[in-house]
Structure formats: C-alpha cells, structure tokens
Write an enzyme that holds these catalytic residues in place. Structure first.
Site, PDB file in Angstrom:
ATOM      1  N   CYS A 102      -1.293  -0.238  -1.861  1.00 35.66           N
ATOM      2  CA  CYS A 102      -1.447   0.658  -0.719  1.00 35.66           C
ATOM      3  C   CYS A 102      -1.841  -0.083   0.545  1.00 35.66           C
ATOM      4  O   CYS A 102      -1.213   0.038   1.574  1.00 35.66           O
ATOM      5  CB  CYS A 102      -2.473   1.739  -1.036  1.00 35.66           C
ATOM      6  SG  CYS A 102      -1.885   2.821  -2.322  1.00 35.66           S
ATOM      7  N   HIS A 103      -2.917  -0.845   0.451  1.00 31.06           N
ATOM      8  CA  HIS A 103      -3.382  -1.509   1.662  1.00 31.06           C
ATOM      9  C   HIS A 103      -3.616  -2.995   1.434  1.00 31.06           C
ATOM     10  O   HIS A 103      -4.346  -3.633   2.173  1.00 31.06           O
ATOM     11  CB  HIS A 103      -4.640  -0.823   2.200  1.00 31.06           C
ATOM     12  CG  HIS A 103      -4.434   0.637   2.435  1.00 31.06           C
ATOM     13  ND1 HIS A 103      -4.799   1.588   1.526  1.00 31.06           N
ATOM     14  CD2 HIS A 103      -3.852   1.303   3.449  1.00 31.06           C
ATOM     15  CE1 HIS A 103      -4.455   2.777   1.969  1.00 31.06           C
ATOM     16  NE2 HIS A 103      -3.885   2.644   3.123  1.00 31.06           N
ATOM     17  N   GLY A 104      -3.066  -3.525   0.355  1.00 29.89           N
ATOM     18  CA  GLY A 104      -3.025  -4.966   0.171  1.00 29.89           C
ATOM     19  C   GLY A 104      -4.304  -5.634  -0.298  1.00 29.89           C
ATOM     20  O   GLY A 104      -4.484  -6.823  -0.069  1.00 29.89           O
TER      21      GLY A 104
END
Lengths: 138, 690
Positions: A102-104
């Site tokens: 999702c956000h790494g």
C-alpha cells in the site's frame, strides 16, 4: 459499540500445527479476523535478523525478544502493516522479510520495520509452544 | 428567514394555517421575495445544484436501502441483485454512486467560488464554517457509503481510513476497536457504517438549513464583493434566481446523466467488483477521487501521526480562513495578486489529486511533498501576507455601478487563464512522454466491440457463441453465479426464447433440498436457477487448481482493468471509452505464448501470459483453434472465441447495458430541450435587469 460477547468468544485462542511448514516457507492463519504469519525461517534469515545493530532500527527490538528461545526458527507476527493496516506480502522487499504494497513499508526477517512510513514493528501476538511442533495463539 | 413577513396568502384555508404557523410567509420571504444581488454569475447556481444533489442522494438512497442487505456475506451480492433484478435498480444504483461524485464536483466548485470571491469574510464567517462542517459530514458519509458494496476497495479503504485513528497517541487503538466493533473490519463494522450512512445525510440536511439561514441573515455575497445598498442593486429571488438556478441545474444534470448512462464506472475502481477478501490486499489502494488531494498529503509525510495530522489539518484550516485572510477587499476580481495565487492554488489541488492516485514512489513522493508545502503555504503565508502588501484595485460604489461598468474588466481574467493553461500544458506535455513510454509495454490492444459507444448493442450471434464457449470450455473451472438461466431470455441478452432458456436450464443438474426425508437431491434446472458453480466452495476450487482459485466470471469484465494513465483518462471521458475490462479479458485469452521471453521466470505449474500482471498465470492456455464448433459458420479460431466469450461476459457483467444506453439517449434529448427552455425563459426574465 465495543465488540459484543459473541465476537469476543469467537476470538478465543487457536492451536496451529507447525509440522507441515518446511524451512523457508510460511503460512497465514486467521485469528480474531487478523492474518497471522508463521514463518519457518532459514539459517540465513535468522543470521540476518541477528546481525543488525538494534540501536539503529526505527523501533529498536532485538530478534531474540521477538521469538521464543529454543524455537528461533519460528517467527510468529500479526501480518498487519502498522502504518494503515494493509497486509504485507511475505518474502518480498529488500530485507528478506515483508513488503507492504500500500505505502511501501518494508520489514525484515524478524518483522521489524526497516523502511517506509510505518512507525512500528509487526506486532507479535500472544502465543506459546504447546509442544515442539504445535503453538497456541491467544 | 429575514424577520417577520407581511405576506398573506389569498386562499382562506392557507390563511387559516398561516395564522397558526406562518410557514408560507417564511417560504415567501426566503425564496420568493428574498432580495438577491443582481450581478450574481453562474458560479452562484451551485448552491441550488447542491441542494438538488442532496435531495437526489437521499431519495435514491432510501429506495436502495429497501433492497440492500447490510451483512458481510450478503452485501456484495445484494448490490448485484439490485443492479440485475430490481426494477430500474441499475439506474438507482448508478444515480446514487455517480451522484456522490457529482455532489463533490459541485461542492468543490462551490468552495472555490467562495474562496475566489471572499465569501467567507465578515459578516459571513459562520456561514463559511457551517459549510466546512457540511463538507466534513459529506466526506464521512461518502466514505461510509463506499464501504457498503463490500468489494475489495470498500473493505481495504475502510481498513486504511479507520486505521488513521490508530495514529492518535494512547487512545488510538481503542478508538479503532470502537469503530470496528471487533478485532478487525468485519460484519459489525459494515452494520454500523450502514446505520451511520443512513443517518448522516439527514444531519447534513439539518446543517444545510442552518447554512441557508445564515446565508439569508448575512445576505448573499456577489462577484464584486460590495453589499447591496439600494433596491436597484437587487432583484427578487423568484423568478430571477429561481429560473437561473433551474437552468444551472439542468446543465449540471447533463453532466450527471453523461456519467449515469454512458460511463457509470468511470469514476469507480474495477477492484470494487471483486468481493471483499480480508486475506488479500489489492496491490494499489486508492480512495475515491474526491479524497485524493488529502490522501496525497497523508502519504507525502513519512511520519504516521504527522501525516494524519496534516491530512485533517488540510481541511480544518479552512475553518480559520476568515481570519487568515484579513484583506478588506472581498472579491479577487479587484485583487490582482490574490487572483493569480488563487489559480495557482487550484492547480496545486488538482496536481495533489493526481498524485494521490499514483503509487507512492520516486518522483511522486518528492512532488507530493512540494505540493503539500504549497497547499499549506497558500493559507498560512500567501493569504496573510497578501492582505498586508497587496494594493487592491478600487471597488465600485455599488452593485448597479458594477453592472453598468461591466465592459472595463474584460482583459484581466486573461492573465490567470494563461497561467493555468501554461501549467496544464506543461503537465500535459510532460506526461504524454511518460504515457508513450509505458504504452509500448503490455497494455492490451484495443478491440472494436459492438457494445461500445453511446448506441452500442450486444451482437446477438456473438452472445450465443460466447455462451457456447463458456459452457464447453470455461465452465469446467469458472462459475457464473450471478447469472440465472432466465436471463438468457431477457431483452438485451442473447435473444433466446423462454422455451429455449427452459430447455437450456433442464440440461443442468441442480442440487436442491432437503426433501421430506431430510436428504439433498438433484433435479433438472429451472429458468429461475443460477448457473451452478463447478466447485462447492473456494477452498475446493483452490485445492483443485494448484492454489489459485479460478475467479467467478459473472463480473470479470468489470472487475478487471489496466492503468490508462494521463492523459488517456481525460480523453476517455469524451470518447466514452470504458472497454478496458473486455480488452483485458480478450487479451489474456490470446496472450499465452510458448516461448518465455528472457528475464521472465515462470514458476512450476504456471504459464507465461503476455498480458497477465506479473506474466505468470496458473490457468493453462484455455482455447485452441477448432475446439468449439460453431453452427453459424463463424471462424473457429482462438481470436474469434476470445471475442465471443468476452462479449458474452460483458453481458453477464451488465445485462441491462442496452436499456441503460437507450434510456440515456431519451434522457439527453429531454434534458437538452429542458435546458434550452430554461435558458430562454431566464433570458426573458432577466431582460429588464441586465
């Protein structure tokens, strides 16, 4: 509006048999609606997790504190990214651990946050070894 | 709402009521005699448009709630049944889902209008803050509504958004548990979101009443930002504003109808046609477009708590706007610098929205940080500073002076327009390059589909052939569980007769029961039965197919897509291109290649497919030339099979597509005539006032 009695009852401890999980493999079980990753770590993964300078981590915690002694090869973590709750993918990312799409955020082979926006390590659920090949989660 | 009214109805019955409850006087003074500035432009019609949208959402929502089941195992299916089986259910659902987006389009225009013309300044601070509260309530309502269909994006959007609250120190975790009603997002969460989603629109309606009340106490602002002084400065609300608002609403409805009837899924996400699965996170979670700028702000800050604070701060800061911008001149029309910065701010917001939809990596993160700084700088540095250093142009004495001197100010808007065009142009030019670079890759080739475009219809022959391909090939592994045999005889479908559909159904064995002895038994299918699935449950499907369960195909052409990228998604709006799903499905069916290109490793038990994301697909090549015989002489090639079965699957995904496009044409004819009538009536009414 807190969880009702049936929801709490359904959250009772579960037992998981570890014998079918080969070294280097991992399984995902659900407990209280949350995915729990149980990884059978390789020697390389354990060494990597132990070689890190703990003080340099964003959320300092030694690998020894995150596994049960005598069962170092088993990593049991709640597979929910501590950023915004997505499910990280095992065996991905630069640290031989978990990668959250999702956000790494990236976690190492001990489930500790190494890179990305997540503030904390993947939590270790309450569990104990019932026998050498069986654990009880909860 | 502005003081006691001296209005007296002429009808004695109405007089009787009026003496006891002066409601007609209230309506008369608020919406008939109410003096409205005569220089209002069309940006002021968005208030009426928003009221219209709120009414629309509540009406369609109440009917939808009659058919919807708020239960985690049934919610997704109940939404599909609304679309497929409820009379005009597809229309209700599209109106409601698109309506949410249109509501936000209108509210953003309304807010930017307030920003540009200084409508938040003294004495309208409370009016503005009530507006911000409505906006916050709308965001909460929109978010919870998006959760209700219980698709993948619903579920994971709910997970991500509720987890925002876990950033609060000490109490965060318990707040999140309270929101969930469990240990994770689940059935209790869905239930309470449904309850709140039904409640909040009425709260919004209540705050709207306060908003209108405050508006009618302070009076409307206007493009020149000078208060009405004499009677010459105003016109009565009815007929002047009423008819102008009607024209505005009619024009807005044209846009609304464009989405409802021609591209209902343009603003949504394909992943939401996949039922929620708590075990799999979609590779790329994106909120609905109207939250994207704030999502970009959230992601641009590497610290969790700071990110959440910045995101909420970006909205809350609007409440303080009346005091951050202390300039005495209201309208940016007379503020040469404020006007330029306003347009730069608009572009910043749009770019933030674009970034919110991109993966959080590389240049996007850096750009997100720069733009986040720009966003806050506009409120915290630019506006307070401008109030002190800017030399505004003189404002007219009165509204009537401004109306008479209208010709003078024509040249100035050109500057800001030029700035915006230049910025947009450079963005455009920059991304065409990147779009071109990515285009050579593995995007599925576009096909010519009989069902594309505003008058598209399914090719009956292709539907019948596709059904045959499905039955003989796909059905051994893939279910079609939302399609009933009776659908085969329905208008807009493959064009079978009821007798043919009945005969088709009787070939199937359907499990029924229990009978009087308590046993399950098998019987021939009836038209009301649904296509039986090849596996009894997902686990069985997974076990029989090497760990990858073959997906149900009912919705596959709507549940699969590929990234179009900028600027294609802009063109798609005008060309009504929405066949990414069918193009992808057809491409995957033909994308199997024996030779694996260099650099790609395919694991044991998987096959190389050129168009499958990651290229390693568990499904072996399903189609080969001559596999299915056709009675009508069509070529029995893989290309033809793929095209036919994709057409068939487009129909299964949207059986009422032909009705949608047909009704859309009628609605457009009506709306264009209606808007024209409103325009000429408005011209006539306003003839004396301009």
């Amino acid at each position: 509006m807190n969880p009702d009695a049936s929801t709490i009852a359904a959250g009772a401890p579960i037992e998981v048999d570890l014998s079918p999980i080969a070294e280097g493999q991992d399984i995902k079980v659900f407990w209280r609606g949350k995915p729990i990753y149980i990884s059978h770590r390789t020697k390389k993964q354990i060494d990597e997790a132990r070689a890190v300078n703990v003080a340099s981590l964003p959320d300092p915690q030694s690998d020894e504190a995150r596994v049960k002694s005598g069962h170092e090869q088993w990593l049991v973590v709640i597979g929910i990214c501590t950023h915004l709750g997505c499910i990280p993918i095992a065996h991905e990312g630069n640290y031989d651990g978990f990668f959250c799409p999702c956000h790494g955020s990236q976690y190492d082979s001990s489930g500790r946050i190494r890179q990305g926006p997540a503030p904390a390590n993947l939590p270790v659920p309450p569990y104990q070894f019932v026998s050498d090949t069986k654990i009880q989660i909860g | 709402m502005s003081g006691p009214s001296d209005y007296q109805p002429s009808n004695p019955a109405l007089q009787w009521i009026e003496r006891r409850l002066p409601i007609f006087g209230l309506i008369h003074s608020s919406f008939v005699a109410y003096p409205t500035p005569r220089n209002l432009n069309y940006w002021w019609t968005f208030g009426a448009i928003l009221s219209f949208m709120l009414a629309m959402q509540i009406l369609t929502g109440v009917v939808l709630a009659m058919h919807y089941t708020p239960q985690a195992d049934l919610a997704f299916k109940s939404v599909e049944l609304i679309v497929r089986d409820v009379n005009y259910g597809w229309l209700l659902r599209n109106m409601h889902a698109v309506g949410a987006s249109m509501f936000f389009v209108a509210v953003y225009v309304h807010m930017f209008r307030g920003l540009y013309y200084g409508s938040y300044k003294e004495p309208r601070e409370v009016l503005w803050i009530l507006g911000v509260i409505i906006y916050l309530l709308m965001m909460a309502t929109g978010f919870m509504g998006y959760v209700l269909p219980w698709g993948q994006m619903s579920f994971w959007g709910a997970t991500v958004i509720t987890n925002l609250f876990s950033a609060i120190p000490y109490v965060g975790e318990s707040i999140v548990t309270l929101l969930w009603g469990g240990y994770s997002v689940g059935n209790p969460t869905l239930n309470r979101f449904f309850s709140l989603h039904y409640l909040l629109p009425f709260v919004i309606a209540g705050v709207v009443v306060l908003h209108v009340w405050a508006l009618h106490v302070a009076g409307q602002n206007n493009p020149d930002g000078v208060e009405p002084k004499t009677e010459k400065d105003t016109v009565p609300f009815t007929p002047h504003a009423t008819i102008k608002d009607m024209f505005g609403v009619a024009c807005f409805m044209l846009l609304y109808a464009w989405f409802i009837f021609y591209m209902p899924n343009y603003l949504g996400d394909a992943d939401n046609y996949i039922p929620a699965n708590p075990g799999v996170t979609p590779p790329h979670i994106v909120p609905e477009w109207y939250y994207l700028p704030f999502y970009a702000i959230l992601r641009s800050i590497p610290n969790k708590l700071a990110g959440v604070v910045a995101m909420f701060g970006a909205i809350i800061i609007l409440c303080f706007l009346p005091w951050l911008d202390s300039a005495r001149t209201r309208s940016s029309k007379y503020r040469p610098l404020a006007k330029q910065f306003f347009w730069i701010f608009v572009v910043v917001c749009i770019l933030l929205g674009y970034l919110g939809a991109q993966p959080p990596e590389g240049i996007y993160v850096v750009a997100g940080r720069v733009l986040t700084v720009c966003y806050f700088a506009y409120f915290l540095i630019v506006l307070p500073l401008l109030a002190r250093i800017e030399k505004p142009r003189p404002v007219p004495n009165s509204i009537s002076d401004a109306v008479l001197a209208k010709t003078g100010s024509r040249s100035t808007p050109m500057v800001s327009t030029a700035i915006v065009l230049a910025l947009a142009g450079s963005l455009f030019a920059g991304s065409i390059d990147s779009a071109k670079a990515s285009e050579g890759g593995d995007n599925p080739p576009a096909n010519k589909w009989s069902f594309s475009g505003p008058f598209g219809k399914f090719d009956r022959g292709a539907l019948q052939r596709g059904l045959k391909v499905y039955k003989e090939v796909c059905a051994s592994c893939h279910g079609l569980s939302y399609v009933a045999f009776r659908n085969l005889a329905e208008p807009g479908g493959p064009g079978y007769s009821v007798a043919q559909a009945t005969a088709f159904a009787s070939d199937y064995k359907i499990k029924d029961g229990p009978n009087d002895a308590g046993d399950m038994f098998e019987r021939p299918g009836r038209p009301a039965d649904y296509f039986p699935s090849p596996f009894p449950n997902e686990q069985a499907a997974r076990a029989a197919n090497g760990g990858a369960a073959p997906p149900d195909l009912s919705l596959i052409t709507k549940a699969r897509s590929y990234k179009r990228g900028f600027p294609w998604f802009v063109f798609d709006f005008f060309t009504q291109y929405q066949e990414q799903g069918p193009d992808y499905v057809a491409a995957v069916l033909q994308g199997f290649e024996e030779k694996v290109p260099e650099g790609v490793t395919i694991p044991e038990g998987s096959y190389y497919n050129k168009y499958f994301p990651g290229h390693a697909i568990k499904m072996p090549k399903p189609l080969s030339d001559g596999q299915v015989t056709y009675d009508d002489g069509s070529p029995t090639t893989v290309a033809q099979y793929a095209k036919d079965v994709t057409t068939f699957l487009m129909w299964t995904a949207e059986p009422h597509m032909e009705a949608r496009k047909r009704l859309g044409f009628q609605v457009f004819v009506f709306l264009i005539i209606f808007a024209g009538l409103m325009y000429f009536t408005k011209k006539k009414v306003w003839a004396a006032s301009h």
